[in-house]
Motif scaffolding. Structure first.
Motif, PDB file in Angstrom:
ATOM      1  N   GLU A  17      -8.078   5.667 -15.913  1.00 34.00           N
ATOM      2  CA  GLU A  17      -6.695   5.195 -15.991  1.00 34.00           C
ATOM      3  C   GLU A  17      -6.665   3.688 -15.791  1.00 34.00           C
ATOM      4  O   GLU A  17      -7.445   3.164 -15.003  1.00 34.00           O
ATOM      5  CB  GLU A  17      -5.867   5.854 -14.891  1.00 34.00           C
ATOM      6  CG  GLU A  17      -5.323   7.198 -15.305  1.00 34.00           C
ATOM      7  CD  GLU A  17      -4.722   7.929 -14.129  1.00 34.00           C
ATOM      8  OE1 GLU A  17      -4.412   9.108 -14.295  1.00 34.00           O
ATOM      9  OE2 GLU A  17      -4.589   7.325 -13.061  1.00 34.00           O
ATOM     10  N   PRO A  18      -5.744   3.012 -16.451  1.00 34.71           N
ATOM     11  CA  PRO A  18      -5.665   1.563 -16.235  1.00 34.71           C
ATOM     12  C   PRO A  18      -5.125   1.275 -14.843  1.00 34.71           C
ATOM     13  O   PRO A  18      -4.432   2.103 -14.251  1.00 34.71           O
ATOM     14  CB  PRO A  18      -4.680   1.096 -17.314  1.00 34.71           C
ATOM     15  CG  PRO A  18      -3.908   2.297 -17.695  1.00 34.71           C
ATOM     16  CD  PRO A  18      -4.744   3.487 -17.418  1.00 34.71           C
ATOM     17  N   SER A  19      -5.434   0.086 -14.338  1.00 39.48           N
ATOM     18  CA  SER A  19      -4.974  -0.247 -12.991  1.00 39.48           C
ATOM     19  C   SER A  19      -3.664  -1.024 -13.002  1.00 39.48           C
ATOM     20  O   SER A  19      -3.038  -1.195 -11.971  1.00 39.48           O
ATOM     21  CB  SER A  19      -6.045  -1.081 -12.279  1.00 39.48           C
ATOM     22  OG  SER A  19      -6.278  -2.263 -13.017  1.00 39.48           O
ATOM     23  N   THR A  20      -3.232  -1.535 -14.157  1.00 35.84           N
ATOM     24  CA  THR A  20      -2.013  -2.348 -14.175  1.00 35.84           C
ATOM     25  C   THR A  20      -0.936  -1.729 -15.045  1.00 35.84           C
ATOM     26  O   THR A  20      -0.001  -2.403 -15.466  1.00 35.84           O
ATOM     27  CB  THR A  20      -2.318  -3.768 -14.683  1.00 35.84           C
ATOM     28  OG1 THR A  20      -2.920  -3.650 -15.976  1.00 35.84           O
ATOM     29  CG2 THR A  20      -3.258  -4.496 -13.760  1.00 35.84           C
ATOM     30  N   ALA A  21      -1.060  -0.445 -15.333  1.00 39.17           N
ATOM     31  CA  ALA A  21      -0.025   0.219 -16.131  1.00 39.17           C
ATOM     32  C   ALA A  21       0.033   1.675 -15.709  1.00 39.17           C
ATOM     33  O   ALA A  21      -0.940   2.213 -15.185  1.00 39.17           O
ATOM     34  CB  ALA A  21      -0.336   0.114 -17.624  1.00 39.17           C
ATOM     35  N   THR A  34       6.961 -18.779  -8.406  1.00 40.01           N
ATOM     36  CA  THR A  34       5.623 -18.592  -8.958  1.00 40.01           C
ATOM     37  C   THR A  34       5.668 -18.201 -10.424  1.00 40.01           C
ATOM     38  O   THR A  34       4.660 -17.803 -10.995  1.00 40.01           O
ATOM     39  CB  THR A  34       4.877 -17.506  -8.179  1.00 40.01           C
ATOM     40  OG1 THR A  34       5.708 -16.348  -8.120  1.00 40.01           O
ATOM     41  CG2 THR A  34       4.555 -17.973  -6.778  1.00 40.01           C
ATOM     42  N   ASN A  70       1.452 -16.197  -9.058  1.00 40.59           N
ATOM     43  CA  ASN A  70       0.908 -15.194  -8.145  1.00 40.59           C
ATOM     44  C   ASN A  70      -0.528 -14.846  -8.469  1.00 40.59           C
ATOM     45  O   ASN A  70      -0.925 -14.849  -9.621  1.00 40.59           O
ATOM     46  CB  ASN A  70       1.740 -13.920  -8.239  1.00 40.59           C
ATOM     47  CG  ASN A  70       3.094 -14.113  -7.609  1.00 40.59           C
ATOM     48  OD1 ASN A  70       3.231 -14.846  -6.645  1.00 40.59           O
ATOM     49  ND2 ASN A  70       4.103 -13.463  -8.171  1.00 40.59           N
ATOM     50  N   GLY A  76      -5.093  -9.537 -10.762  1.00 41.31           N
ATOM     51  CA  GLY A  76      -6.393  -8.884 -10.922  1.00 41.31           C
ATOM     52  C   GLY A  76      -6.221  -7.403 -11.152  1.00 41.31           C
ATOM     53  O   GLY A  76      -5.114  -6.885 -11.075  1.00 41.31           O
ATOM     54  N   GLY A  77      -7.303  -6.725 -11.436  1.00 39.41           N
ATOM     55  CA  GLY A  77      -7.239  -5.283 -11.667  1.00 39.41           C
ATOM     56  C   GLY A  77      -8.623  -4.760 -11.976  1.00 39.41           C
ATOM     57  O   GLY A  77      -9.605  -5.488 -11.905  1.00 39.41           O
ATOM     58  N   THR A  78      -8.699  -3.490 -12.315  1.00 41.95           N
ATOM     59  CA  THR A  78      -9.982  -2.882 -12.674  1.00 41.95           C
ATOM     60  C   THR A  78      -9.874  -2.186 -14.019  1.00 41.95           C
ATOM     61  O   THR A  78      -8.792  -1.881 -14.499  1.00 41.95           O
ATOM     62  CB  THR A  78     -10.416  -1.818 -11.639  1.00 41.95           C
ATOM     63  OG1 THR A  78      -9.451  -0.759 -11.685  1.00 41.95           O
ATOM     64  CG2 THR A  78     -10.475  -2.374 -10.253  1.00 41.95           C
ATOM     65  N   ASP A  90       2.502  -4.790 -14.279  1.00 37.04           N
ATOM     66  CA  ASP A  90       1.948  -6.053 -13.781  1.00 37.04           C
ATOM     67  C   ASP A  90       3.082  -7.048 -13.524  1.00 37.04           C
ATOM     68  O   ASP A  90       4.267  -6.699 -13.603  1.00 37.04           O
ATOM     69  CB  ASP A  90       0.883  -6.598 -14.730  1.00 37.04           C
ATOM     70  CG  ASP A  90       1.454  -7.053 -16.068  1.00 37.04           C
ATOM     71  OD1 ASP A  90       0.663  -7.227 -17.008  1.00 37.04           O
ATOM     72  OD2 ASP A  90       2.680  -7.238 -16.176  1.00 37.04           O
TER      73      ASP A  90
END
Lengths: 502, 976
Positions: free
Chosen positions: A27-31, A275, B526, B529-531, B624
């Protein structure tokens, strides 16, 4: 031999483990998977935040700014550019224009995303969920309204009987619909805003939608349709709600540099946090460059082009001359002339040279030179909406009363009926609108929907359309085909039901 | 009897007696076989120094009477002649090896090693020395022009960039078209150019079969060096040289030329002529390249080792650009006992790179010669504050380069642990395991005193990433011979896991000159990062059969699973079959003397492609930072789902002919057709669907072609001359798309439409300049009421953009190839290597900036190429429109105007070498020594008006190119 046997055993275990691991799903980590995106109230709240975030995408807000503000006469482009924004300014748009393509794409992505959330919330849900439903309906509607005024002709022309933009709601199944008419879009926008206003009962901060935000937009939409009574009705609802007050004096001069949520006059803005500065890709970078002439002064001191921003687009000479009628006009604080030893600098890339009047409405939020949270609706507009509607209804004095609220706040003398040449109260209202809402994406629409031409007679790259190109006059009639943008060619290629503008 | 007759008899008898006593004769018998163990008939067995000779019988047997101290010679056309001392032996068996070097070469092909002569597939082998004529650390770029059908293109001369490689044409639209790399028997792995023993390119289905599921674009197998038993060798080699930029036919204007040109549409002040800065020359330098290797190898029968260290440092011709590499490798192979063999291969590569900053390349092209680069005191000027700076970007990159930098360092470690276990004489088991770890760090710094860093009072960016891959491949092999029948069965189970993670952070408000993150006082954006993860696992079986070394047959079946595909179809099944026939081993061929080798081969099979993003099948909402608002996390739809997404499949058919003539000419001829189906691509969607595209398997593309490789030993005497010529033609055609559609991306420059080459150009057609007024003209298609279409001319780009047409040309070349000539005389050798690409059209995008008819007066312009003329007055017939300030009717918008012939012939390498004489070397105890001088990219013949016609052939576009380097190098190779 025994050692070798045990080595082999360890080997076999390692190999088998790897072989089994290799069959796992990833699984993706940012979605997150879309099946889990709207399953409960917290998810819906998160997805609604995501809908607002699409507004922040430069392809929506920056390209949209070029499409809505650059056709006006408050700004002047000081040098030629190959960026498509040049065509937006010069009225030489092409169907493959980058900004119209980007804006259309993001606008519809937002609409479809909002529709998914709207469909997931029934009309009889809890008050919090209904609030979120209302917010999504508001966002969808605001974007549809922007689309129809960019790509569809002004409502008063043909009474809305012109091609508009495709309409999508939460029940739509056709992903490639044809263009609805301008009237159909306006009707849908009004119905949606009324429904949204009903659903929203929480008075959220000005970076989110709430009931009065819907009313404010309704006031503007009715004004654009020349439905003056309703324009006044909804403007009054906003003014009388007591949620907003006009900024005065020093607070007004620093309108755009404070924290947006603390601003009592803003009704709705698109929030950028500290930011999230876009630097040279920000709206403000085209309008301003700081650090002084030698690059060492503070960012609030205008400097040479390229220091902190491109600094290629300036306030037009005629706008500044109008502002200079009253040197005490507080709106001077939004113009920062680039001077060296008191001498106004000129951009020499054109003949005649363009005076470098930098614009600061999109700079200095929380001290960052290119940071701003673009304001879409603010209380001052409610007064001027009422003034314009009253002027058209023949209520000259009522109109002037509201104009004077704005003028007093700006620190300039009030107007009386006797001061108005030829009794043209509408003209006075439109002039005040011009001074107040310069650079906020309203001017071209204000002129064309009132059947007035846009006349530029000041230095700027629009003169390059002329021969000889030292002739700085450009007149665009409200009936000109280029008053609206071309439907992006790539969209027509992918959806044959879309018809192109002439 | 008379006196004469009596004397004759006595003398003859005496002679006979002496001959019998003095020279003892032996009757020698034996069998002559070839390296396959097959008996060789018709071999000439002769006594050296005499004309006595016999021939071997049909079963390779011979019988000859020879002097006991004589020498027998065994010779047969196409084989190396062997000499054997009789030494009184009565039985001598001899094995003759083929003199066709390429047939003897053992290559690794899909989990086994074979001799090239035994393969049924289309394979090109390039051994290390031929590979290393050009000096580069990127092995892919070394393959350019060396094998037919392998097209390498380099979009940049930056030493930190890698070339892209295409084998037999592009067969995919959105998935990657890069071939699969296999190092030392396993997929992936790391390698350094100095350690490469040979590179094998596998092109058709039978060859790529066992990697089948991921080998749709071909496979490149790299074998690293290993030690040889008994011989301890120390090899030292060093190369040092200089690089300079090449600019082809492209020239920027100087002050006078630019002033004269600008006067035609603008009114530049004559004072601009006081400066004449050549920005291009200021941005480039003469750069240094060094390559030093020391390698030790050797071993015994039990253990062999190869240890090497390499230092490679190439400066880029652009200042501040550098690639430095330290490589260390240890290959150890040892027999633990008679049944168990262990190999440990370790490779570590440490790389440091610096990249140019401050838009150096861009400014080198675009800055005006009117702006000075240096103040009177020698310091660089600052474009932001220099009074009267005319360039549009207000940037002097040299000012920023004093303080700004961008660099990276990376460490990759690869360890292979391989065990071969012989269970019985016929059954063996092997387990090949690999772990690769990679780590790198990027740092970019913009100082507060420069334009890039001024707005934020200094900016610092750090990125750290890590990736790991674990792979295990386990093979069971059964090998047996029944008479002339030889059979091999193979079963393999393999699994692979990949992990990647990254984090990025930045800071601003740094004191000038300080580059530590702790000195930053705030952040710009900011941290992020991620995997990422992906896995593959696969099972396969192969049958390999040959009869008498004459007839070969191979067949295999592969089943592979990938985590990248949709939940409905994550696995794919592939099969391959190949057959070949060595005709020269047949009796009927034995008498055709000119043909020394003839082999016919054919193969057919399916291969796959999985090279898309790791989550392309999922429907996603992104969470994200772009989805956050007002400091609160959010989510919005970012990708449309497709649970049916699955492997791309390609069917390849290949027929090949290999033959040798006169023992001097080797020819390989291949004819192939590869048809991809279920292509992975991003189908564009209307914005009203809520997405810009969705990944689907659609459509079919066919590539057909011919490849020819000829190696000819023209002269073989004291002066030797050998030529290698290879040429390939590939024709690409889109056969079908999904659901009856005819175009993938309507309106794009490469629309990918049915019936067309994937890279066919589709653009508004440029129609020259209107002689009456100097306006640009394009073609516009007008359809009247009866449906008839006519072409008219228009000066409106919007009308032209609505009338795009196929230009009839393509970015794909019509043919590509290379020619190498090697000459040697005595101890000198000279080799020249040309490569060529022909028949493609390149879109010269930089002309948007340099050839835009007055659009920019604040950017430099190019000197018009020969044959170009500018319109000046009514009636002029010209190629370039009238120059108008602010541009002339969008004349520089995308159209066939900037489409140019991209064909070229390039002298890629010339090397002159000298081998030091052996007796001199023996005196100083050196085994071998060679010195050489070599030049890369010395000359390019082309009509292209830009810097370099060589572009990434999948885009076919040349933009601001970092020019490739012309190199001059000196080197020495010494062996102890």
């Amino acid at each position: 031999m025994k050692t070798i046997k045990s080595i082999l055993l360890i080997f076999t275990i390692c190999i088998t483990t790897t072989l089994f691991d290799a069959c796992k799903k990833v699984e993706p980590s940012t979605a997150i998977d879309e099946k889990e995106a709207l399953s409960n109230e917290a998810d819906i709240s998160t997805a609604t935040i995501g809908t607002y975030a699409v507004l922040r995408n430069p392809e929506y807000v920056r390209s949209g700014h070029f499409l809505m503000e650059y056709p006006g006469d408050n700004i002047a482009q000081g040098q030629p550019s190959s960026d498509d924004l040049s065509r937006c300014y010069r009225y030489t748009q092409i169907a493959t224009g980058a900004h119209a393509t980007a804006f259309w794409s993001q606008a519809y992505h937002l609409i479809v995303g909002a529709n998914k959330i709207i469909a997931a919330i029934p009309d009889n849900a809890s008050a919090d969920l209904k609030q979120l439903k209302g917010e999504n309906i508001y966002l969808r509607t605001m974007v549809e309204f922007n689309l129809v005024r960019i790509f569809g002709r002004p409502y008063p022309q043909g009474n809305g009987n012109n091609p508009g933009v495709p309409l999508l709601n939460e029940n739509s199944t056709d992903t490639a619909p044809a263009r609805s008419t301008v009237k159909q879009v306006y009707d849908s926008v009004i119905a949606d805003l009324l429904k949204a206003a009903d659903l929203m009962t929480v008075a959220k901060s000005n970076i989110y939608a709430s009931k009065e935000v819907a009313y404010a937009l309704l006031s503007r939409v009715y004004l654009y349709m020349n439905d003056n009574a309703n324009a006044i009705k909804y403007a009054d609802l906003v003014i009388n709600s007591g949620r907003y007050t006009l900024l005065q004096g020093g607070a007004y001069s620093g309108y755009f540099s404070g924290v947006p949520e603390d601003n009592t006059e803003t009704i709705f803005c698109i929030r950028y946090t500290k930011t999230q500065d876009e630097g040279f890709s920000a709206i403000g970078s085209m309008y301003y460059s700081g650090l002084g002439p030698d690059g060492t002064a503070p960012i609030t001191t205008p400097g040479g082009q390229g220091n902190t921003g491109w600094g290629e687009i300036y306030a037009s000479k005629t706008y500044v001359e109008d502002l200079d009628k009253y040197p005490s006009d507080l709106r001077h604080s939004f113009i920062a002339p680039y001077t060296i030893d008191g001498v106004l600098q000129m951009n020499k890339k054109l003949t005649p040279n363009t005076p470098m009047y930098y614009i600061t409405k999109y700079s200095f939020q929380e001290g960052i030179v290119t940071l701003s949270s673009p304001v879409y609706l603010r209380l001052a507009e409610m007064y001027l909406n009422k003034a314009e509607a009253n002027a058209k209804l023949g209520n000259a004095q009522l109109a002037l009363n509201d104009v004077n609220v704005i003028r007093t706040r700006a620190g300039i003398p009030m107007l009386t009926l006797a001061d108005i040449a030829g009794g043209n109260v509408l003209g006075a209202v439109l002039e005040e609108r011009r001074l107040e809402f310069a650079f906020e994406g309203q001017r071209a629409y204000d002129l064309f929907r009132n059947n007035l031409p846009l006349v530029r007679n000041y230095p700027g790259t629009h003169s390059l359309n002329n021969t000889p190109n030292t002739n700085t006059l450009q007149t665009i009639l409200p009936t000109d085909p280029r008053v609206v943008f071309y439907i992006p060619q790539v969209e027509i290629d992918n959806n044959p039901k879309l018809t192109q503008n002439p | 009897m008379n006196k004469f007759y009596r004397r004759q008899v006595v003398l003859t008898t005496l002679l006979l007696m002496f001959s019998i006593m003095a020279i003892a004769q032996v009757r020698v018998t034996g069998v002559v076989k070839d390296t396959d163990g097959q008996p060789m008939p018709a071999v000439t067995v002769a006594i050296k120094g005499t004309t006595n000779a016999v021939s071997t019988s049909v079963d390779g047997k011979f019988s000859i009477s020879a002097p006991a101290d004589g020498v027998l010679t065994f010779s047969f056309i196409g084989y190396n002649t062997k000499e054997v001392n009789v030494d009184g032996k009565t039985s001598i068996d001899v094995v003759l090896s083929s003199s066709m070097k390429q047939l003897n070469e053992v290559v690794v092909v899909g989990y086994t090693s074979k001799q090239v002569s035994q393969l049924s597939s289309s394979v090109s082998v390039i051994n290390g020395d031929r590979l290393r004529d050009v000096t580069s650390n990127d092995v892919v770029s070394l393959l350019q022009g060396k094998a037919p059908g392998v097209v390498v293109s380099s979009a940049s001369g930056d030493p930190t960039s890698v070339s892209s490689i295409l084998i037999r044409g592009a067969a995919s639209i959105s998935a990657s078209t890069s071939p699969l790399f296999v190092v030392d028997g396993n997929i992936g792995g790391t390698y350094n150019a100095s350690d490469v023993e040979s590179v094998t390119v596998l092109k058709d289905a039978a060859a790529t079969g066992l990697y089948g599921s991921r080998a749709a674009n071909g496979v490149i197998i790299i074998t690293t060096k290993s030690g040889k038993a008994g011989v301890t060798k120390i090899d030292v080699s060093s190369t040092v040289g200089f690089n300079t930029k090449t600019t082809g036919n492209f020239h920027l204007m100087d002050s006078q030329q630019l002033y004269d040109y600008q006067k035609t549409f603008y009114n530049p002040d004559p004072s601009v002529l006081k400066n004449n800065t050549n920005w291009f020359n200021l941005a480039f330098r003469r750069a240094l390249t060094q390559n030093h290797t020391i390698a030790v190898s050797g071993g015994s029968d039990k253990t062999q080792y190869y240890i090497s260290g390499n230092y490679y440092n190439e400066q880029g011709t652009l200042i501040d650009n550098n690639n430095r590499n330290y490589n260390f490798r240890t290959n150890v192979i040892t027999k633990l006992n008679s049944k168990l063999k262990l190999s440990v291969l370790l490779n570590t590569i440490y790389t440091q790179q610096t990249y140019p900053t401050d838009n150096l390349l861009y400014d080198a092209y675009l800055n005006l010669p009117f702006d000075p680069a240096f103040n009177p005191d020698g310091t660089p000027t600052d474009g932001r504050t220099y009074p009267g700076w005319l360039g549009r970007d207000n940037e002097n990159p040299l000012q920023g380069l004093q303080y700004n930098f961008s660099n990276s360092r990376s460490l990759s470690t690869n360890g292979d642990l391989n065990l071969d276990y012989t269970i019985t004489k016929h059954l063996s088991f092997a387990t090949y395991n690999r772990i690769t770890l990679y780590n790198d760090k990027y740092v970019t710094y913009y100082d507060a005193r420069t334009k890039s860093g001024g707005a934020n009072s200094g900016e610092l960016y750090n990125t750290n990433d890590y990736s790991s891959r674990i792979l295990t491949s386990n093979r069971l092999k059964y090998d047996n011979s029944f008479g002339n029948h030889n059979l091999t069965l193979l079963a393999v189970g393999e699994g692979e896991k990949n992990h990647y993670d990254v984090n990025r952070l930045n800071g601003k408000g740094l004191p000038p000159g300080r580059t530590a993150m702790s000195t930053a006082t705030d952040i710009i954006s900011n941290p992020s990062g991620g995997t990422d993860e992906y896995n593959f696992s696969k099972y396969l079986g192969q049958v390999d059969y040959n009869y008498a070394g004459k007839y070969f047959f191979v067949g295999s079946y592969v089943h592979e699973y990938s985590s990248r595909f949709g939940s409905n179809n994550p696995s794919g099944n592939f099969f391959q079959a190949g057959a070949s026939w060595i005709l020269t081993k047949e009796d009927f061929m034995a008498n055709i003397k000119p043909i020394t080798f003839l082999k016919l081969r054919a193969s057919y099979g399916t291969t796959g492609n999985a090279e898309i993003g790791n989550y392309a099948a999922l429907g996603l909402y992104t969470i994200d930072q772009s989805a956050s608002y007002g400091g609160v996390p959010g989510a919005y739809p970012s990708q449309k789902a497709n649970p049916d997404l699955t492997w791309e499949k390609i069917k390849t058919a290949n027929i090949g002919l290999d033959f040798g003539l006169f023992n001097r000419i080797d020819v390989n001829l291949d004819v192939y057709q590869k048809t991809s189906s279920a292509l992975l691509f991003q189908k564009p969607l209307p914005a009203t669907s809520g997405y810009s595209y969705v990944f689907e398997n659609v459509g079919s593309i066919r590539n057909r072609g011919v490849e020819i490789n000829i190696t000819s030993k023209n002269l073989v005497g004291a002066f030797k001359w050998e030529t290698n010529f290879n040429i390939a033609l590939n024709r690409n055609k889109v056969i079908s798309l999904e659901a009856g559609e005819s175009v993938v991306s309507p309106g794009a420059a490469h629309p990918i439409a049915v019936g067309h080459d994937m890279n066919d150009w589709y653009l508004p057609i440029w129609a020259g300049v209107n002689p009456a007024n100097g306006d640009p003209q394009w073609e516009k298609l007008v359809t009247d009421a009866s449906g008839k279409t006519t072409t008219v001319l228009t000066n409106s780009y919007t009308e032209a953009a609505a009338s795009k047409q196929y230009t009839g040309t393509s970015a794909s070349p019509k043919f590509t190839g290379g020619i190498t000539n090697t000459f040697s005389y005595n101890r000198f050798s000279l080799s020249t290597f040309f490569n060529f690409v022909c028949g493609n059209k390149v879109y010269n995008d930089s002309r948007f900036y340099f050839d835009n008819d007055g659009l920019y007066e604040s950017y430099n312009a190019m000197v018009p190429a020969s044959g170009w003329t500018r319109w000046q007055k009514p009636g002029d017939i010209a190629t370039e429109p009238k120059a108008v300030l602010g541009g002339n009717h969008d004349s520089n918008s995308q159209s066939s105007r900037y489409l140019e012939n991209g064909s070229y012939l390039r002298l890629r390498n010339v090397t002159l070498g000298y081998q030091l004489p052996q007796n001199f070397l023996d005196g100083i105890k050196v085994r071998s020594a060679r010195i050489f001088i070599s030049g890369d990219n010395l000359v390019t013949f082309t009509k292209f008006s830009g810097v370099d016609p060589e572009v990434d052939l999948s885009s076919g576009t040349s933009s601001f190119k970092y020019p490739i380097s012309r190199k001059l190098l000196f080197g020495i190779n010494v062996g102890f």
